[in-house]
Design an enzyme around this catalytic site. Structure first.
Site, mmCIF file in Angstrom:
data_model
loop_
_atom_site.group_PDB
_atom_site.id
_atom_site.type_symbol
_atom_site.label_atom_id
_atom_site.label_comp_id
_atom_site.label_asym_id
_atom_site.label_seq_id
_atom_site.Cartn_x
_atom_site.Cartn_y
_atom_site.Cartn_z
ATOM 1 N N ARG A 88 3.872 -8.522 5.423
ATOM 2 C CA ARG A 88 4.280 -8.713 6.766
ATOM 3 C C ARG A 88 3.311 -8.498 8.066
ATOM 4 O O ARG A 88 3.745 -8.767 9.115
ATOM 5 C CB ARG A 88 5.454 -7.744 6.854
ATOM 6 C CG ARG A 88 6.646 -8.111 5.846
ATOM 7 C CD ARG A 88 7.923 -7.166 6.337
ATOM 8 N NE ARG A 88 7.725 -6.063 5.236
ATOM 9 C CZ ARG A 88 8.312 -4.794 5.069
ATOM 10 N NH1 ARG A 88 9.216 -4.480 6.405
ATOM 11 N NH2 ARG A 88 8.333 -3.928 4.340
ATOM 12 N N TRP A 260 2.193 -17.443 0.417
ATOM 13 C CA TRP A 260 1.140 -17.657 -0.556
ATOM 14 C C TRP A 260 1.234 -16.640 -1.400
ATOM 15 O O TRP A 260 1.823 -15.472 -1.268
ATOM 16 C CB TRP A 260 -0.111 -18.102 -0.063
ATOM 17 C CG TRP A 260 -0.837 -16.912 0.819
ATOM 18 C CD1 TRP A 260 -1.492 -15.663 0.669
ATOM 19 C CD2 TRP A 260 -0.611 -17.009 2.427
ATOM 20 N NE1 TRP A 260 -1.567 -15.139 1.726
ATOM 21 C CE2 TRP A 260 -1.338 -15.714 2.834
ATOM 22 C CE3 TRP A 260 0.172 -17.737 3.112
ATOM 23 C CZ2 TRP A 260 -1.046 -15.402 4.178
ATOM 24 C CZ3 TRP A 260 0.201 -17.415 4.540
ATOM 25 C CH2 TRP A 260 -0.478 -16.303 5.091
ATOM 26 N N GLU A 265 1.799 -11.431 -8.731
ATOM 27 C CA GLU A 265 3.267 -12.183 -8.849
ATOM 28 C C GLU A 265 3.144 -13.066 -10.241
ATOM 29 O O GLU A 265 4.123 -13.212 -10.762
ATOM 30 C CB GLU A 265 3.559 -12.882 -7.552
ATOM 31 C CG GLU A 265 3.909 -12.159 -6.417
ATOM 32 C CD GLU A 265 4.305 -12.939 -5.114
ATOM 33 O OE1 GLU A 265 3.399 -13.346 -4.334
ATOM 34 O OE2 GLU A 265 5.471 -13.132 -4.960
HETATM 35 N N1 ARG Z 1 7.506 -13.554 -6.660
HETATM 36 C C1 ARG Z 1 7.961 -15.051 -6.785
HETATM 37 C C2 ARG Z 1 7.106 -15.877 -7.709
HETATM 38 O O1 ARG Z 1 6.628 -15.632 -8.257
HETATM 39 C C3 ARG Z 1 7.827 -15.266 -5.402
HETATM 40 C C4 ARG Z 1 8.249 -14.462 -4.076
HETATM 41 C C5 ARG Z 1 7.781 -14.618 -2.820
HETATM 42 N N2 ARG Z 1 6.150 -14.303 -2.849
HETATM 43 C C6 ARG Z 1 5.282 -14.749 -1.878
HETATM 44 N N3 ARG Z 1 4.071 -14.460 -1.944
HETATM 45 N N4 ARG Z 1 5.828 -15.225 -0.776
HETATM 46 O O2 ARG Z 1 7.326 -17.042 -7.644
#
Ligand code: ARG
Length: 504
Positions: A88, A260, A265
């Site tokens: 953020r 991004w 993730e």
């Molecule tokens: N964690 C989710 C994914 O792997 C995306 C969530 C949003 N992430 C971001 N970096 N804006 O697809």
């Protein structure tokens, strides 16, 4: 690549909201937002005259419409309030594409494609990702709502074959449903799912994304040559598409936003989770690790190498990505900046702390307040149901925008209610908003810095921009069938006419 299918267990479901499009706007919520917005943006002038107008509009029409400036700042505030998002610090840099006048599905699809182009960067800037939100028409009592069924603009299909899976198991049901609607996937581990758009009770329409709009990064490892042979890849842009944006009592049911990736993730969730691509055992085997006992920490060792591969591959391809150490520090910078601005930063510890090396990051070692501050983004039960199952009570044959070959109409899916939520399939913890990041953008780039980051060191790369994967652009065929008109025909009652003057 085929991954054994393991059902998800033990993860936390995202708390879901219930919302109805016919809910009238609450003036108190409008007032609270407008006072905050005008206080933060003195250039907008005094709020009192604006409040008087909004009060009248709500009394007469049940809703009001935001000015462009209110919309832009409201969207940025929503990101600032997204308590699951570690990224953020960039909230002011959000690019807002105002698509409120666009209601016809084909036009919305075109807007979604241009969202991806803007977010991905074009030409020399391809890979230099920007945080973007596209905001479509607000909910108006009595008016049909346009829904995008997908949880993200870019996702991969999942196919079950016997007791194995190819692709992303999270989208197995969605994939079967769109297949019944006439879509044909190639059956690879990384087939792009089509978008499904539905206006009111109209027919769901399927749209294939042109491949030029989807940047992907093939994964390789800085040291292990064999890693590339695994055939892993991921898309560059995470674009959450099923959350409702709520600003000052006005709801925007279709407001996809993208940023991004933070590497974890992909490397610690999408490709690693046992109920997703489940690559840890595969990588451990290639590394020759001793998997005979948990105490060898073979899982952890494989996980680190997978995450190195993700970050290294994205950086090599010139695609913006961030790591969890840098991002954690930046998040605390953000918390401090907000404190100095007199604002609290609500945060959900369980989402903010990264899924690897939590205790090595500073975000681990403290608590946060967890208030539901508005504006914000919400995941509604019905939206989540659509994203997981791609089913509604009445499913009909789609229009196919970019069909590479003629589609055969298919039998309708048996009715299933999106409101009562009778879905048996496992809702995945990150199906809608991701594990770490519930809202746009994480990472850092000089272009985003319209404010000073307190001299915090950052690893700003200026990558050679390379198209991670180039695929030929898909040819766009004209859609089958004409778009339904979302606005009721004249004559309309006075209230309706007022709404139309106000909202278009
Ligand atoms: N964690 C989710 C994914 O792997 C995306 C969530 C949003 N992430 C971001 N970096 N804006 O697809």
């Amino acid at each position: 690549m085929t991954a054994p299918h393991t059902p998800p267990t033990g993860y936390r479901d995202a708390p879901l909201t219930d919302w109805h499009p016919d809910r009238p706007v609450d003036f108190a919520e409008a007032e609270e937002f407008l006072r905050a917005c005008y206080a933060e943006l003195p250039k907008l002038g005094p709020v009192e005259p604006r409040l008087a107008v909004v009060r009248e509009q709500i009394a007469a029409l049940g809703t009001y419409s935001h000015t462009h400036a209110e919309l832009v700042h409201g969207a940025r505030m929503a990101w600032r309030n997204a308590s699951r998002c570690i990224g953020r610090v960039y909230w002011r840099s959000l690019t807002v594409l105002d698509r409120r006048q666009h209601r016809v599905p084909d036009q919305i699809f075109d807007d979604l494609v241009s969202h991806l182009h803007t977010a991905t960067g074009e030409g020399h800037n391809r890979g230099k990702l920007r945080a973007v939100i596209s905001i479509f028409g607000q909910a108006v009592p009595g008016r049909p709502v346009t829904r995008l069924w997908n949880d993200q603009l870019i996702r991969y299909a999942g196919y079950r074959s016997g007791d194995g899976m190819t692709g992303d198991p999270q989208y197995e049901q969605f994939t079967s449903a769109v297949t019944r609607l006439g879509w044909t996937g190639k059956g690879s581990a990384f087939d792009l799912l089509p978008l499904v758009l539905q206006t009111g009770d109209g027919e769901p329409r399927l749209y294939e994304l042109p491949e030029s709009a989807v940047l992907e990064v093939p994964l390789a490892h800085p040291e292990y040559g064999w890693f590339a042979e695994l055939g892993l890849r991921w898309h560059a842009v995470p674009a959450i598409a099923n959350m409702r944006l709520s600003i000052g009592g006005v709801d925007y049911p279709l407001a996809p936003f993208s940023g991004w990736y933070m590497g974890t993730e992909i490397g610690a969730r999408n490709l690693a989770d046992a109920h997703r691509y489940n690559q840890i055992p595969v990588i451990a085997a290639r590394l020759g690790l001793d998997t005979s006992s948990e105490s060898t920490l073979w899982r952890d060792r494989a996980l680190v190498e997978l995450n190195r591969a993700v970050l290294w591959s994205f950086e090599r391809a010139g695609v913006r990505v961030t790591d969890h150490h840098s991002e954690s520090r930046l998040f605390l910078t953000h918390v401090e900046r907000e404190r100095r601005a007199g604002r609290d930063t609500p945060a959900d510890w369980t989402w903010i702390v990264p899924p690897i090396s939590g205790g090595l990051t500073p975000v681990f070692h403290r608590y946060y307040t967890e208030a539901d501050q508005r504006p914000n983004f919400y995941l509604d039960r019905s939206a989540q149901h659509l994203s997981l199952t791609a089913t509604t009570p009445a499913v009909t044959v789609p229009a196919q925008r970019t069909a590479p070959e003629p589609r055969t109409p298919v039998a309708a899916e048996p009715a299933r209610c999106p409101i009562t939520g009778q879905f048996a399939a496992a809702p995945a913890a990150d199906s809608a908003a991701g594990r770490e990041l519930g809202s746009p953008a994480d990472g850092l780039d000089q272009d985003d810095l319209d404010f000073d980051l307190d001299g915090l060191a950052f690893d700003g790369h200026d990558p050679q921009l390379v198209d991670g994967v180039s695929r030929p652009p898909a040819t766009q065929a004209e859609p089958a069938g004409s778009a339904p008109a979302p606005i009721p025909a004249e004559p309309v009652p006075a209230r309706r006419r007022g709404l139309r003057r106000l909202l278009g």
